[in-house]
Design an enzyme around this catalytic site. Structure first.
Site, PDB file in Angstrom:
ATOM      1  N   ASP A   1       4.949  -5.918  -2.212  1.00 37.31           N
ATOM      2  CA  ASP A   1       5.689  -5.937  -3.467  1.00 37.31           C
ATOM      3  C   ASP A   1       5.216  -7.099  -4.343  1.00 37.31           C
ATOM      4  O   ASP A   1       5.659  -7.250  -5.485  1.00 37.31           O
ATOM      5  CB  ASP A   1       7.199  -5.977  -3.240  1.00 37.31           C
ATOM      6  CG  ASP A   1       7.689  -7.227  -2.537  1.00 37.31           C
ATOM      7  OD1 ASP A   1       6.854  -8.044  -2.104  1.00 37.31           O
ATOM      8  OD2 ASP A   1       8.929  -7.384  -2.410  1.00 37.31           O
ATOM      9  N   SER A   2       4.274  -7.876  -3.817  1.00 36.49           N
ATOM     10  CA  SER A   2       3.583  -8.880  -4.636  1.00 36.49           C
ATOM     11  C   SER A   2       2.825  -8.222  -5.781  1.00 36.49           C
ATOM     12  O   SER A   2       2.349  -8.909  -6.686  1.00 36.49           O
ATOM     13  CB  SER A   2       2.608  -9.695  -3.774  1.00 36.49           C
ATOM     14  OG  SER A   2       1.739  -8.843  -3.035  1.00 36.49           O
TER      15      SER A   2
ATOM     16  N   ASP B   1       5.439  -2.491   1.776  1.00 35.40           N
ATOM     17  CA  ASP B   1       6.613  -3.320   1.526  1.00 35.40           C
ATOM     18  C   ASP B   1       7.780  -2.497   1.001  1.00 35.40           C
ATOM     19  O   ASP B   1       7.599  -1.649   0.109  1.00 35.40           O
ATOM     20  CB  ASP B   1       6.283  -4.399   0.488  1.00 35.40           C
ATOM     21  CG  ASP B   1       6.188  -5.782   1.096  1.00 35.40           C
ATOM     22  OD1 ASP B   1       6.686  -5.988   2.213  1.00 35.40           O
ATOM     23  OD2 ASP B   1       5.617  -6.667   0.436  1.00 35.40           O
TER      24      ASP B   1
ATOM     25  N   LYS C   1       7.646  -2.936   5.859  1.00 38.91           N
ATOM     26  CA  LYS C   1       8.003  -4.350   5.978  1.00 38.91           C
ATOM     27  C   LYS C   1       9.199  -4.657   5.097  1.00 38.91           C
ATOM     28  O   LYS C   1       9.270  -4.200   3.953  1.00 38.91           O
ATOM     29  CB  LYS C   1       6.826  -5.252   5.570  1.00 38.91           C
ATOM     30  CG  LYS C   1       7.127  -6.751   5.757  1.00 38.91           C
ATOM     31  CD  LYS C   1       5.904  -7.614   5.507  1.00 38.91           C
ATOM     32  CE  LYS C   1       5.600  -7.810   4.042  1.00 38.91           C
ATOM     33  NZ  LYS C   1       6.684  -8.543   3.311  1.00 38.91           N
TER      34      LYS C   1
ATOM     35  N   GLU D   1      12.231  -7.971   4.234  1.00 39.63           N
ATOM     36  CA  GLU D   1      12.497  -9.400   4.338  1.00 39.63           C
ATOM     37  C   GLU D   1      13.880  -9.679   4.912  1.00 39.63           C
ATOM     38  O   GLU D   1      14.836  -8.946   4.646  1.00 39.63           O
ATOM     39  CB  GLU D   1      12.368 -10.055   2.956  1.00 39.63           C
ATOM     40  CG  GLU D   1      10.975  -9.932   2.354  1.00 39.63           C
ATOM     41  CD  GLU D   1      10.885 -10.568   0.975  1.00 39.63           C
ATOM     42  OE1 GLU D   1      11.830 -11.268   0.568  1.00 39.63           O
ATOM     43  OE2 GLU D   1       9.851 -10.363   0.302  1.00 39.63           O
TER      44      GLU D   1
ATOM     45  N   GLU E   1       6.405 -16.937   6.412  1.00 42.93           N
ATOM     46  CA  GLU E   1       5.840 -17.471   5.168  1.00 42.93           C
ATOM     47  C   GLU E   1       6.453 -18.814   4.813  1.00 42.93           C
ATOM     48  O   GLU E   1       7.667 -19.022   4.922  1.00 42.93           O
ATOM     49  CB  GLU E   1       6.075 -16.491   4.012  1.00 42.93           C
ATOM     50  CG  GLU E   1       5.498 -16.982   2.688  1.00 42.93           C
ATOM     51  CD  GLU E   1       5.556 -15.970   1.568  1.00 42.93           C
ATOM     52  OE1 GLU E   1       5.143 -16.317   0.437  1.00 42.93           O
ATOM     53  OE2 GLU E   1       6.003 -14.824   1.810  1.00 42.93           O
TER      54      GLU E   1
END
Length: 273
Positions: free
Chosen positions: A50-51, A89, A118, A120, A191
């Protein structure tokens, strides 16, 4: 000399790599062209992150990225048919409301081409990880500096330095890591934490850890492709430019502009007769 054929990297390959102490490599890609480049280079995992919001869309955070965006970019990467495993993501808002919506959105990414999804978070998201994993969808966790928690953290800040029990503290990160593993995740990204914290978590977990700004003690590493290739104008402590393609690209386009304005492009060789 016999050249060993490269095999497809799969979800079970993660555990095999951890057991063999073989470092795992992951690089982001958002389209077929760059997916084919990083795959030919031999990476194990391609992260469709999602970056894309900050790297490709020019946003300040990743919070505006939608499921439609992620589905689209996963499809483009999958069209390259990489030997690397594709990690998709789950964007902000796609798994926070309920386990049911989280499963539905994870299914969308798998149908688009993701082999792993993925998301968070640690302790507070453990039940969601478990729900998705129970549907036989491989899940990668992400703890430490979690970009979707931008507002709670007050920006993207290094985590794991405080010794209390608050979110982002050292003890909370260890609890988050344990929760992610116990919930059935196949790996976890760590991270933005001190190197010793990354190493401590890695030593405790049986699933692989993939670090970014978490030190060399992790089982693997991930970098954003644009940072790795020197395409970005940004510079961070935890990234390294292995090339300077931004300057090379600017120089190439400037040469093109000069030739067009000087009427030397196209030349006879590149024209039809």
């Amino acid at each position: 000399m016999t050249v060993q054929k490269r095999l497809k990297f799969t979800v079970p390959s993660l555990a095999t790599s951890k057991q063999a102490q073989q470092p795992i490599t992951m690089v982001t890609a958002y389209d077929a062209t760059f997916a084919s480049i990083v795959d030919e280079a031999g990476v194990d995992l391609i992260l469709v992150g999602d970056s894309v919001g900050t790297v490709m869309q020019g946003a300040r955070t990743t919070l505006g990225v939608s499921m439609d965006h992620m589905e689209y970019h996963v499809q483009m990467v999958a069209s390259a048919k990489p030997l690397a495993a594709i990690v998709g993501d789950m964007p902000f808002g796609s798994y926070q409301s309920s386990s049911v919506s989280a499963i539905k959105n994870a299914v969308r990414l798998v149908k688009a081409g993701s082999e792993i999804v993925k998301l968070e978070g640690g302790v507070h998201i453990a039940s969601t990880i478990e729900a998705i994993a129970n549907m036989d969808i491989p899940v990668m966790g992400h703890i430490g500096l979690t970009p979707q928690s931008y507002h709670r953290m007050g920006g993207n800040k290094v985590q794991g330095r405080s010794s209390d029990d608050s979110a982002g503290s050292r003890s909370r990160l260890l609890a988050d890591a344990r929760a992610v593993e116990q919930s059935g995740a196949c790996a976890v990204v760590i991270e933005g934490v001190p190197s010793d914290v990354g190493a401590e978590i890695t030593a405790e977990l049986t699933i692989p850890t993939i670090g970014i700004g978490a030190g060399v003690g992790c089982d693997g590493q991930v970098l954003v492709m644009h940072d790795l290739l020197g395409l970005s104008s940004r510079s961070f402590t935890f990234t390294k430019a292995y090339a300077n393609l931004r300057t090379a690209s600017i120089d190439a386009v400037q040469e093109y502009v000069s030739e067009v304005r000087g009427r030397t492009w196209p030349d006879a060789e590149h024209s039809f007769h």
